[in-house]
Enzyme design. Structure first.
Site, mmCIF file in Angstrom:
data_model
loop_
_atom_site.group_PDB
_atom_site.id
_atom_site.type_symbol
_atom_site.label_atom_id
_atom_site.label_comp_id
_atom_site.label_asym_id
_atom_site.label_seq_id
_atom_site.Cartn_x
_atom_site.Cartn_y
_atom_site.Cartn_z
ATOM 1 N N TYR A 77 -29.855 16.750 -36.100
ATOM 2 C CA TYR A 77 -28.515 16.562 -36.634
ATOM 3 C C TYR A 77 -27.814 17.903 -36.818
ATOM 4 O O TYR A 77 -28.420 18.893 -37.232
ATOM 5 C CB TYR A 77 -28.557 15.834 -37.979
ATOM 6 C CG TYR A 77 -27.178 15.697 -38.570
ATOM 7 C CD1 TYR A 77 -26.269 14.780 -38.053
ATOM 8 C CD2 TYR A 77 -26.749 16.527 -39.603
ATOM 9 C CE1 TYR A 77 -24.984 14.682 -38.557
ATOM 10 C CE2 TYR A 77 -25.470 16.428 -40.126
ATOM 11 C CZ TYR A 77 -24.592 15.510 -39.594
ATOM 12 O OH TYR A 77 -23.322 15.409 -40.086
ATOM 13 N N THR B 119 0.871 -1.170 0.000
ATOM 14 C CA THR B 119 0.000 0.000 0.000
ATOM 15 C C THR B 119 0.911 1.223 0.000
ATOM 16 O O THR B 119 1.974 1.220 0.636
ATOM 17 C CB THR B 119 -0.936 0.056 1.233
ATOM 18 O OG1 THR B 119 -0.163 0.271 2.418
ATOM 19 C CG2 THR B 119 -1.741 -1.229 1.378
ATOM 20 N N HIS B 120 0.530 2.252 -0.737
ATOM 21 C CA HIS B 120 1.349 3.465 -0.868
ATOM 22 C C HIS B 120 2.741 3.151 -1.433
ATOM 23 O O HIS B 120 3.704 3.880 -1.165
ATOM 24 C CB HIS B 120 1.510 4.179 0.478
ATOM 25 C CG HIS B 120 0.221 4.453 1.179
ATOM 26 N ND1 HIS B 120 -0.559 5.553 0.920
ATOM 27 C CD2 HIS B 120 -0.441 3.743 2.136
ATOM 28 C CE1 HIS B 120 -1.632 5.533 1.686
ATOM 29 N NE2 HIS B 120 -1.594 4.440 2.433
ATOM 30 N N ASN C 110 14.491 -2.900 -22.701
ATOM 31 C CA ASN C 110 13.482 -1.979 -22.183
ATOM 32 C C ASN C 110 12.068 -2.552 -22.317
ATOM 33 O O ASN C 110 11.749 -3.145 -23.347
ATOM 34 C CB ASN C 110 13.548 -0.653 -22.944
ATOM 35 C CG ASN C 110 14.908 -0.003 -22.824
ATOM 36 O OD1 ASN C 110 15.500 0.025 -21.750
ATOM 37 N ND2 ASN C 110 15.425 0.502 -23.937
ATOM 38 N N SER D 153 18.168 -0.801 -26.398
ATOM 39 C CA SER D 153 18.504 0.613 -26.479
ATOM 40 C C SER D 153 19.294 0.871 -27.749
ATOM 41 O O SER D 153 20.062 0.024 -28.208
ATOM 42 C CB SER D 153 19.331 1.024 -25.257
ATOM 43 O OG SER D 153 19.943 2.282 -25.460
#
Length: 433
Positions: free
Chosen positions: A319, A157-158, A288, A280
């Site tokens: 319309y 959490t957090h 990556n 890369s």
């Protein structure tokens, strides 16, 4: 560009204005063209039912429309800058093939209900596609949850380590999310599965159009009865389809964020398959997680399209040409979002977690909550137990994560994941598709 459908034969058409008003319609309509043709076939048969067209005329028009669909699918007919949009291309093709008969295809309809029905058919298919992919994701996630239900994993959490969790619970979370997303997509498809064809420009026509017959042929569940409402629903129904898509993409983004973190060397919980990574251009040591990062970004087109629709739909009844500009963002968002979601099931299947890294990330203090709850079973008020445990966190250094998981017996907890219930819900979703 061919002459526009609205040209009465005495208009000096300014090509710059034509290009501005047509916009990118002819390009976008490539995605809607087969639906426009299907609706045109149903409309022609309806005109035959009320004897506006003879059966011979119906046969010839349907054969030509079928040939157009085949030519478009094979690439021998190109929807390009010759045409204002897909609707004008259909009429051009039929007139070239059948002469005066081709001009009869537009009897009893407007481009307004023509585009409405094509987009409605497209949205329905897109939502079914979304639902099927959500079901596929949930199926893989449930399979992984069963396989790895007892592998300890830190719960956060957090972004701070909180309590011991399990890999099974992590996979089950996404299984349930995508079951819900699939059901939402399916119910949204049903919600918008109403037929606007036959409402013309928004006020009906002076013909007894067999709208129920046309609805049945196009597999609509019901009529969109009121012509004014049919026009007012343009953008509204697209908005709801995008909302269903966005719900699935929000869970996609959360999944992608988890994997972005878990694949870092600081976490080292999981390895992505090589197919989901890139190198890369300058750093030889790098792999990556580009696909995962782009999955995380896939919400953006949907959010942007929703915002575009909100800004466009501040209109009175009937319309308005502004509504043409709902088409582009909707098609782009659905295409991008569905393409992203189709990548998730094989990704989940290919993930390889490190049980040792997951287990080693569970530190002693993470068992504190379990112990506080245990003390309440001995009659200690929870708030007193909370303070007592907080004062001596070092006592949990030798606790085993497996013991914590086995003790978490609350419904949905690590020892009681209720995967059978989730499997039953998934089966119901799959059977409904």
């Amino acid at each position: 560009m061919t002459s526009p459908l609205w040209d009465k034969g005495n208009t000096d058409v300014d090509r710059r204005l034509m290009e501005f008003t047509a916009g990118e319609d002819v390009i976008l309509d490539r995605q809607l063209f087969i639906y426009d043709i299907a609706a045109s076939i149903a409309h022609v048969r309806g005109l035959g039912t009320i004897t506006v067209l003879s059966q011979d005329e119906v046969t010839r028009l349907v054969e030509s429309l079928t040939s157009l669909r085949e030519a478009f699918s094979s690439g021998s007919f190109q929807l390009d800058e010759r045409f204002e949009d897909g609707h004008s291309a259909i009429e051009f093709y039929l007139t070239q093939a059948l002469g005066e008969l081709g001009k009869k295809v537009h009897t009893g309809r407007s481009r307004n209900d023509q585009v409405l029905v094509a987009q409605r058919l497209f949205l329905r298919d897109a939502l079914h596609r979304l639902a099927r992919n959500c079901a596929a994701i949930a199926d893989v996630a449930l399979h992984r949850a069963r396989q790895e239900r007892d592998i300890p994993m830190p719960g956060y959490t957090h972004l701070q380590r909180a309590v011991p969790s399990s890999l099974g619970m992590w996979f089950a979370a996404f299984a349930e999310a995508f079951i819900d997303n699939g059901n939402l997509a399916r119910s949204t498809a049903s919600w918008l599965n109403s037929n606007p064809l036959g409402t013309a420009a928004g006020y009906g026509v002076n013909l007894p159009l067999p709208r129920d017959q046309v609805s049945a042929e196009l597999a609509f569940e019901r009529l969109q009865v009121n012509p004014i409402y049919a026009q007012n629903s343009r953008g509204k129904f697209e908005f709801q389809a995008l909302t269903a898509l966005l719900q699935a993409l929000l869970d996609t983004r959360r999944l992608a964020w988890d994997l972005s973190l878990f694949t870092t060397e600081e976490f080292a919980f999981v390895e992505l398959p090589d197919a989901y990574t890139t190198g890369s251009s300058i750093m030889p040591n790098k792999r990556n997680p580009d696909v995962v990062e782009l999955l995380r970004a896939a919400t953006s087109p949907a959010v942007g399209a929703i915002n575009e629709l909100i800004s466009l739909l501040s209109l009175p009844s009937g319309y308005h040409r502004d509504l043409q500009n709902t088409k582009g963002p909707v098609l782009r968002a659905l295409n991008r979002g569905l393409t992203a979601i189709e990548l998730i099931a094989p990704l989940l299947d290919a993930l390889r977690f490190s049980p040792d890294a997951l287990r080693n990330a569970i530190s002693g203090p993470m068992h504190a909550t379990d112990h506080a709850v245990d003390l309440t079973g001995q009659g200690v008020p929870f708030r007193d137990a909370y303070r007592q445990v907080a004062a001596s966190l070092d006592q949990f250094a030798n606790r085993k994560p497996e013991d914590s998981l086995q003790a978490r017996i609350s419904p949905g907890g690590c020892a009681n994941l209720l995967l059978e219930q989730l499997q039953s819900r998934l089966q119901q979703l799959t059977q409904a598709l």
